[in-house]
Design an enzyme around this catalytic site. Structure first.
Site, mmCIF file in Angstrom:
data_model
loop_
_atom_site.group_PDB
_atom_site.id
_atom_site.type_symbol
_atom_site.label_atom_id
_atom_site.label_comp_id
_atom_site.label_asym_id
_atom_site.label_seq_id
_atom_site.Cartn_x
_atom_site.Cartn_y
_atom_site.Cartn_z
ATOM 1 N N ARG A 241 0.859 -1.182 0.000
ATOM 2 C CA ARG A 241 0.000 0.000 0.000
ATOM 3 C C ARG A 241 0.898 1.236 0.000
ATOM 4 O O ARG A 241 1.917 1.269 0.702
ATOM 5 C CB ARG A 241 -0.925 0.037 1.225
ATOM 6 N N ASP A 265 4.433 -0.220 -6.949
ATOM 7 C CA ASP A 265 3.198 -0.537 -7.677
ATOM 8 C C ASP A 265 2.024 0.198 -7.023
ATOM 9 O O ASP A 265 0.901 0.114 -7.507
ATOM 10 C CB ASP A 265 2.962 -2.055 -7.636
ATOM 11 N N GLU A 270 -2.466 7.600 -4.931
ATOM 12 C CA GLU A 270 -2.791 6.927 -6.199
ATOM 13 C C GLU A 270 -4.253 7.072 -6.598
ATOM 14 O O GLU A 270 -4.588 6.941 -7.778
ATOM 15 C CB GLU A 270 -2.404 5.440 -6.141
ATOM 16 N N HIS A 302 -0.553 -0.051 -9.850
ATOM 17 C CA HIS A 302 -1.329 -1.037 -9.076
ATOM 18 C C HIS A 302 -1.767 -2.210 -9.965
ATOM 19 O O HIS A 302 -2.949 -2.553 -10.047
ATOM 20 C CB HIS A 302 -2.543 -0.371 -8.416
HETATM 21 P P1 NAD Z 1 -1.597 -11.079 4.750
HETATM 22 O O1 NAD Z 1 -2.613 -10.577 5.729
HETATM 23 O O2 NAD Z 1 -1.659 -12.495 4.315
HETATM 24 O O3 NAD Z 1 -0.133 -10.813 5.312
HETATM 25 C C1 NAD Z 1 0.254 -9.625 5.934
HETATM 26 C C2 NAD Z 1 1.399 -9.958 6.884
HETATM 27 O O4 NAD Z 1 1.861 -8.729 7.443
HETATM 28 C C3 NAD Z 1 0.968 -10.856 8.052
HETATM 29 O O5 NAD Z 1 1.875 -11.928 8.189
HETATM 30 C C4 NAD Z 1 1.015 -9.925 9.262
HETATM 31 O O6 NAD Z 1 1.375 -10.594 10.467
HETATM 32 C C5 NAD Z 1 2.095 -8.955 8.827
HETATM 33 N N1 NAD Z 1 2.062 -7.702 9.569
HETATM 34 C C6 NAD Z 1 1.000 -7.051 10.103
HETATM 35 N N2 NAD Z 1 1.403 -5.933 10.727
HETATM 36 C C7 NAD Z 1 2.750 -5.889 10.597
HETATM 37 C C8 NAD Z 1 3.735 -4.980 11.041
HETATM 38 N N3 NAD Z 1 3.401 -3.917 11.778
HETATM 39 N N4 NAD Z 1 5.012 -5.230 10.715
HETATM 40 C C9 NAD Z 1 5.355 -6.343 9.993
HETATM 41 N N5 NAD Z 1 4.469 -7.238 9.558
HETATM 42 C C10 NAD Z 1 3.176 -7.011 9.853
HETATM 43 O O7 NAD Z 1 -1.696 -10.089 3.501
HETATM 44 P P2 NAD Z 1 -1.205 -10.388 2.004
HETATM 45 O O8 NAD Z 1 -2.297 -11.090 1.258
HETATM 46 O O9 NAD Z 1 0.137 -10.991 2.033
HETATM 47 O O10 NAD Z 1 -1.155 -8.909 1.433
HETATM 48 C C11 NAD Z 1 -0.233 -7.954 1.925
HETATM 49 C C12 NAD Z 1 -0.637 -6.603 1.420
HETATM 50 O O11 NAD Z 1 -0.444 -6.564 -0.006
HETATM 51 C C13 NAD Z 1 -2.138 -6.305 1.591
HETATM 52 O O12 NAD Z 1 -2.383 -5.712 2.845
HETATM 53 C C14 NAD Z 1 -2.429 -5.365 0.469
HETATM 54 O O13 NAD Z 1 -2.330 -4.053 0.991
HETATM 55 C C15 NAD Z 1 -1.330 -5.617 -0.540
HETATM 56 N N6 NAD Z 1 -1.794 -6.104 -1.845
HETATM 57 C C16 NAD Z 1 -1.417 -5.423 -2.969
HETATM 58 C C17 NAD Z 1 -1.802 -5.883 -4.221
HETATM 59 C C18 NAD Z 1 -1.395 -5.200 -5.492
HETATM 60 O O14 NAD Z 1 -1.975 -5.453 -6.550
HETATM 61 N N7 NAD Z 1 -0.394 -4.331 -5.470
HETATM 62 C C19 NAD Z 1 -2.597 -7.028 -4.315
HETATM 63 C C20 NAD Z 1 -2.956 -7.700 -3.143
HETATM 64 C C21 NAD Z 1 -2.542 -7.233 -1.917
#
Ligand code: NAD
Length: 339
Positions: A241, A265, A270, A302
């Protein structure tokens, strides 16, 4: 097909041609009534919703408390996010109004992880520049020098679904993988990932890739202080994000060459830019213009999630979430009820 689904109307906001295509295809197995709006959901557009039970939103729709209150008066019972992140939805307001909120927590983590790799490889080996150069019959290699990823240290912040897939890719390339997360993943430790305090990761990684959610703890995680702790010439990758990064601090870091490469990305502002064709417009956002002027910055709009496999999964899981919530069934493992 379920006999009751044809009475359920779903309003899609921020709908693009590919949303229509993949959701219409998936809906042949569900039979809901679908209605697509190109506009974002926000205070300016919420009144379009009339007598609809379900609203389906994406990353830049603004589901604020005010919007939620109006949706409730229009009869909306479910807000279905067709994405993983949910920082744009006021969950407390939804709970107060009795509106259920679901998302797609894991549709294709590999799609995003592979895009993070694409950003790294393009920045490193400059294939974007090579492509243009060779087409102009310039076969010189000057300025295209890269580095081996093999044996480099990759710092991964957040090892959930996407971070997990990304760890495996980078291990496959022969990198040392350091991770920081609130909870260590034992399966990743078993294959060679090591968990460290955040500061240690920042100080040692050659490439830092962000895969944690945006929340109060992680907002501007990459800021002037954390950038100063990094190795000079570090590569920073953000497919998570935009607001995980303090853009101003990153611009200063790039100008001082403390940051050697930046691949993003996602971008904090954005919502005014991405998913639109602004090629004939004057962009008013000076920070994105400055970022795009650096030769060692790569911005994609994105698109990390944007694969056929991911869109098929997103459409199917979103409609299934709506089906299960509207029938008050127990949610399946892939659906995620937020409130
Ligand atoms: P997820 O919930 O499976 O994993 C997130 C991880 O971050 C978890 O293991 C959690 O414990 C950890 N976390 C939480 N707070 C934290 C902190 N303060 N410090 C370190 N780690 C921390 O989520 P995901 O499916 O892996 O997705 C991650 C992020 O990717 C989403 O939140 C979303 O914002 C982003 N995303 C972007 C796209 C894109 O097209 N660019 C697509 C999907 C998701």
């Amino acid at each position: 097909m379920n006999t009751t689904t044809d009475s359920i109307k779903i309003s899609f906001f921020s709908a693009k041609p590919y949303d229509r295509e993949f959701f219409s295809e998936a809906n042949t197995n569900f039979g809901f009534q679908l209605e697509f709006f190109e506009t974002h959901l926000g205070p300016h557009s919420v009144n379009i919703v009339q007598n609809k039970q379900v609203v389906c939103v994406f990353v830049n729709d603004k589901v604020t408390a005010d919007v939620v209150k109006i949706l409730a008066t229009k009869g909306v019972k479910i807000i279905a996010l067709r994405c993983a992140g949910f920082n744009n939805v006021d969950l407390a307001a939804c709970k107060e109004e009795g509106i259920k909120v679901c998302r797609v927590p894991a549709y294709s983590p590999e799609a995003v992880a592979e895009h993070a790799l694409a950003l790294i490889m393009t920045l490193n080996r400059k294939t974007n520049k090579a492509y243009n150069r060779v087409r102009e019959q310039n076969f010189s290699l000057n300025g295209l020098l890269g580095f081996n990823l093999h044996n480099k240290t990759i710092g991964i912040i957040g090892t959930g679904n996407i971070g997990h897939a990304f760890c495996k890719i980078m291990l496959g390339l022969g990198c040392k993988v350091m991770a920081f997360d609130l909870i260590a993943n034992k399966d990743l430790e078993a294959i060679g990932v090591t968990y460290h305090p955040l500061v240690e990761l920042l100080q040692n990684a050659d490439v830092i890739s962000l895969h944690c959610p945006l929340n109060e703890q992680t907002k501007h995680l990459i800021n002037a202080t954390t950038i100063a702790m990094m190795k000079k010439g570090v590569m920073i990758i953000n497919t998570s994000r935009g607001a995980l990064i303090d853009t101003h601090a990153v611009i200063v870091g790039l100008k001082k060459a403390q940051i050697g490469y930046l691949g993003i990305d996602v971008y904090e502002q954005e919502d005014k830019l991405f998913f639109k064709d602004l090629s004939s417009d004057i962009i008013q956002d000076d920070e994105i213009q400055r970022l795009m002027s650096f030769p060692n910055v790569l911005v994609t709009a994105h698109q990390a999630f944007f694969t056929k496999e991911a869109l098929t999964e997103i459409a199917h899981i979103t409609l299934n979430n709506i089906l299960e919530l509207s029938e008050l069934k127990q949610l399946s493992i892939k659906a995620a009820l937020l409130v």
